[in-house]
Design an enzyme around this catalytic site. Structure first.
Site, PDB file in Angstrom:
ATOM      1  N   ARG A 186       2.991   0.266  -5.381  1.00 31.48           N
ATOM      2  CA  ARG A 186       2.832  -0.138  -3.942  1.00 31.48           C
ATOM      3  C   ARG A 186       1.556  -1.202  -3.886  1.00 31.48           C
ATOM      4  NH1 ARG A 186       6.621   1.420  -0.574  1.00 31.48           N
ATOM      5  NH2 ARG A 186       5.738   0.824   1.096  1.00 31.48           N
TER       6      ARG A 186
ATOM      7  N   LYS B 157      10.445 -13.937 -14.042  1.00 30.92           N
ATOM      8  CA  LYS B 157       9.980 -12.465 -14.749  1.00 30.92           C
ATOM      9  C   LYS B 157       8.734 -13.319 -15.611  1.00 30.92           C
ATOM     10  CE  LYS B 157      11.479 -10.155 -13.161  1.00 30.92           C
ATOM     11  NZ  LYS B 157      12.305 -10.162 -12.274  1.00 30.92           N
TER      12      LYS B 157
ATOM     13  N   HIS C 153      15.746 -36.363 -13.322  1.00 31.13           N
ATOM     14  CA  HIS C 153      15.410 -36.633 -11.794  1.00 31.13           C
ATOM     15  C   HIS C 153      13.935 -36.452 -11.844  1.00 31.13           C
ATOM     16  CE1 HIS C 153      19.510 -37.748 -11.058  1.00 31.13           C
ATOM     17  NE2 HIS C 153      19.959 -36.700 -11.497  1.00 31.13           N
TER      18      HIS C 153
ATOM     19  N   GLU D 238      15.665 -16.540 -12.537  1.00 31.87           N
ATOM     20  CA  GLU D 238      15.060 -15.135 -12.694  1.00 31.87           C
ATOM     21  C   GLU D 238      14.297 -14.902 -14.027  1.00 31.87           C
ATOM     22  OE1 GLU D 238      14.485 -12.769 -10.881  1.00 31.87           O
ATOM     23  OE2 GLU D 238      14.506 -11.107 -12.200  1.00 31.87           O
TER      24      GLU D 238
ATOM     25  N   ASN E 157      -0.201   1.616   6.016  1.00 27.44           N
ATOM     26  CA  ASN E 157       0.408   0.626   5.240  1.00 27.44           C
ATOM     27  C   ASN E 157       0.999  -0.227   6.025  1.00 27.44           C
ATOM     28  OD1 ASN E 157       3.618   1.081   3.862  1.00 27.44           O
ATOM     29  ND2 ASN E 157       2.283  -0.906   3.560  1.00 27.44           N
ATOM     30  N   GLY E 158       0.728  -1.600   5.922  1.00 29.50           N
ATOM     31  CA  GLY E 158       1.344  -2.623   7.096  1.00 29.50           C
ATOM     32  C   GLY E 158       0.016  -3.737   7.503  1.00 29.50           C
TER      33      GLY E 158
ATOM     34  N   CYS F 125       0.733  -1.324   0.001  1.00 29.56           N
ATOM     35  CA  CYS F 125      -0.252   0.036   0.288  1.00 29.56           C
ATOM     36  C   CYS F 125       0.904   1.325  -0.132  1.00 29.56           C
ATOM     37  CB  CYS F 125      -0.918   0.116   1.195  1.00 29.56           C
ATOM     38  SG  CYS F 125      -1.832  -1.408   1.594  1.00 29.56           S
TER      39      CYS F 125
ATOM     40  N   LYS G 123       5.153  -3.779  -5.729  1.00 31.17           N
ATOM     41  CA  LYS G 123       6.420  -3.407  -5.765  1.00 31.17           C
ATOM     42  C   LYS G 123       7.201  -3.884  -4.505  1.00 31.17           C
ATOM     43  CE  LYS G 123      10.226  -1.991  -8.075  1.00 31.17           C
ATOM     44  NZ  LYS G 123      10.650  -3.440  -8.997  1.00 31.17           N
TER      45      LYS G 123
ATOM     46  N   GLU H  21       5.499 -13.413 -13.439  1.00 38.10           N
ATOM     47  CA  GLU H  21       5.025 -12.242 -13.012  1.00 38.10           C
ATOM     48  C   GLU H  21       4.071 -11.470 -13.770  1.00 38.10           C
ATOM     49  OE1 GLU H  21       8.835 -10.656 -11.648  1.00 38.10           O
ATOM     50  OE2 GLU H  21       7.885  -9.760 -10.060  1.00 38.10           O
TER      51      GLU H  21
ATOM     52  N   TRP I 244      -3.201  -2.445  -1.543  1.00 37.65           N
ATOM     53  CA  TRP I 244      -2.833  -3.978  -1.916  1.00 37.65           C
ATOM     54  C   TRP I 244      -3.429  -4.759  -0.851  1.00 37.65           C
ATOM     55  CZ3 TRP I 244       0.115  -7.929  -0.159  1.00 37.65           C
ATOM     56  CH2 TRP I 244       0.501  -9.247  -1.041  1.00 37.65           C
TER      57      TRP I 244
END
Ligand code: F6R
Length: 609
Positions: free
Chosen positions: A27, A486, A505, A482, A101-102, A2, A604, A489, A75
């Site tokens: 955010r 990407k 395996h 990575e 926020n939190g 947030c 983010k 996401e 968020w």
């Protein structure tokens, strides 16, 4: 996550709040709202579900006029995205508004306590307890009431508070969530992050945990929990506001991918100079101290964790110190063995990731020395670590990290070389060779960025896939992880990364006719082994795109397409190899019509656990 903002001054608060929130949408962006004390002395709240432009539309229909207010972009954690659950939240009489926020961890207990006292709750959020608590403690002073209320809270928070009873003040406080104060003539701001105020001012305060700030148009007071005044230095932001704009690119992500040559160079500047010792800024680590480290932990989340995996390879290879890489959320709960001879390197673009912060605090408590590799000056990680090595990536706005990752890799190489020099595991000549190769990276990155045709075509042909696999060995495995992240996401395609040797395996059972495999094969000593892996999947019908260094064009005989990177010291190849994988995800995401910069369910900066 947030984002929160607040404005008090002479101008129209709603306009400035919305402008600030625009810069914080990274955010969180599932709902947004503002609360303004209007020119008639009433507290007016406007909230919408969805993106900020919905709020802008609402405000065009019913403008709010007033010079003081707070705003929020959400968020969701507690309570689904909805108008009701979006912030600001208010008390029962509509005199106090709060943005948060939190996460308030003890909100259920507080809620029950407040219900016993006659308070009614209308949302599913944890935040709603805060305006009610402030209301409960209010005895004529909003600052006192806020301090008393905050003492009851457990968890993490950055709070912005306005009240009709003190209509000229914003009160704000933080614990484990970022909060800055923007200072200007006759007006002041609060925000979760600097870009939200940068169009208005470059002078900011960074708040520490449990510091309260009281803002009016005439000034800013910072207080501790006992209302004792705290003096703080003003930090003058020197970076350009343009750095947080798209500059002609369609998306922030594409812009940030193209910025990689520049930020790679910036992160090396003044640290890697031919003929001179490696410089770690102000970090003062003597040979004796380095010799004493018996273990290095690199701890981070997501993309930063992937940078840490590269860090492990290079520190172990060059400096011969054992390194463990850990996901911060795992590290903090697994009772790791730490003592005063432990070095922890925390890697965090934002410097505010809750799990990374907790892991760092744990290590510090146990006596470890902590170096932070972070991109945000003044972030919590940067303030709490013993030492900081900044990545000079500039503001990264797209949710999917690209340029910050590259600069984190650069930081890993710099640290590894510094250790190697001090431990004597490399000769000066060997170090000079690697430094020279590093300094050539920006030009080579430019070259990679100039050749996107193969990637664009592959994206066009495969954007409708539902699964993709990434393979690599050694450093290429780290790059594969990575690349796979990407893709997940921003295109929502399911993907997995495997170490080439692991294929047999289990994972090879998933390969069938048409399965797409991206094979990263930049490491000469592992190249033939990767070719064997490519053959294994090809035999089972896979469609393979290889990423290899120039000079290995033979690889094309075994796959369906190849992207060649300029010849480079294999140790540094991840910096080049990640670029085509970033671009591939980007073009697939575009072809699918996804929201590249703001992918669903993500934010983010993950400031909650
Ligand atoms: C992926 C991404 C995330 C972050 C992770 C850690 O593209 O951006 O995986 O890397 O949330 O964030 P920081 O580096 O801010 O601690």
């Amino acid at each position: 996550m947030c984002g929160i903002v607040g404005y008090v001054g002479k101008r129209n608060a709603a306009d400035l709040l919305v402008k600030g929130l625009e810069k914080l949408e990274y955010r969180g962006y599932d709902s947004a709202g503002i609360a303004v004390i209007n020119s008639n002395g009433k507290l007016e709240v406007q909230k919408v579900k969805g993106r900020l432009f919905n709020l802008e539309e609402k405000l065009k229909e019913s403008p709010i006029k007033g010079n003081i207010g707070i705003g929020h972009t959400r968020w969701a954690t507690h309570g689904a995205p909805s108008v009701l659950n979006s912030h600001p939240h208010i008390n029962r009489t509509g005199t106090i508004a709060v943005v948060h926020n939190g996460i308030i961890e003890n909100y259920i207990e507080l809620r029950e306590w407040l219900i016993e006292k006659g308070y009614k709750f209308i949302t599913d959020t944890d935040t709603e307890v805060v305006p009610h608590l402030i209301d409960y403690y209010y005895e004529g002073d909003i600052v006192d009431a806020s301090i008393k209320a905050v003492k009851k809270l457990q968890g993490s928070y950055a709070l912005g508070i306005v009240s009709l009873n003190d209509p000229n003040k914003i009160v704000a406080v933080r614990k484990d969530c970022p909060l800055i104060v923007g200072l200007n003539k006759d007006e002041n701001f609060i925000a979760s992050d600097i870009p939200a105020v940068l169009n208005e001012t470059r002078d900011v305060y960074f708040l520490e945990d449990n510091e309260f700030v009281v803002l009016s148009e005439n000034g800013v007071e910072i207080l501790d929990e006992n209302k004792e005044k705290i003096e703080k230095e003003v930090y003058h932001v020197t970076w350009d506001a343009d750095a947080a704009e798209k500059s002609g690119y369609d998306h922030f992500m594409l812009k940030e991918i193209h910025e990689q040559p520049k930020v790679t160079k910036d992160t090396m500047t003044s640290r890697i100079i031919l003929g001179e010792d490696i410089k770690l800024d102000k970090i003062n680590l003597t040979k004796e101290q380095i010799d004493k480290f018996n273990k290095v932990y690199i701890v981070a989340c997501g993309t930063a964790y992937h940078a840490g995996i590269v860090g492990k390879y290079v520190i172990e290879k060059l400096a011969r110190i054992p390194v463990e890489v850990d996901i911060a959320s795992e590290f903090r709960y697994r009772n790791p063995i730490i003592d005063k001879n432990t070095l922890m390197i925390v890697v965090s673009q934002s410097g505010e990731t809750a799990d990374t912060l907790a892991a760092m605090r744990l290590a510090k408590n146990e006596g470890a020395r902590v170096i932070a590799v972070t991109n945000v000056v003044g972030s919590t990680v940067s303030r709490e670590a013993d030492d900081v090595l900044y990545t000079w990536a500039g503001p990264e706005i797209a949710v999917a990290s690209t340029k910050a990752y590259t600069t984190q890799l650069v930081a890993m190489y710099i640290i590894a070389l510094y250790f190697a020099k001090n431990k004597g595991t490399l000769t000066d000549e060997e170090i000079e060779v690697i430094k020279k190769d590093m300094l050539e990276l920006p030009e080579k990155e430019k070259e990679v960025l100039e050749h996107q045709d193969v990637i664009k075509k592959f994206a066009k042909d495969h954007f409708e896939e539902t699964d993709m696999f990434y393979l690599g060995r050694g450093l290429d495995y780290a790059v594969a992880m990575e690349g796979s992240l990407k893709l997940k996401e921003i295109s929502y395609i399911h993907s997995e990364a495997y170490a080439g040797g692991e294929l047999k395996h289990g994972p090879i059972a998933l390969i069938e006719f048409g399965t797409v495999v991206i094979a990263v094969a930049t490491q000469p000593d592992l190249f033939e082994k990767m070719v064997s892996n490519i053959k294994e999947v090809k035999t089972r019908g896979a469609k393979v795109l290889a990423v290899a260094l120039k000079g290995n064009e033979n690889v094309e005989k075994t796959c369906d397409g190849a992207m060649y990177l300029p010849e480079v010291n294999p140790l540094l190849a991840p910096i080049l190899a990640i670029i085509p994988l970033q671009l591939l995800s980007y073009y697939i995401s575009i072809a699918k019509g996804c929201d590249v910069d703001k992918p669903r369910n993500l934010a983010k900066s993950v400031t909650v656990e």
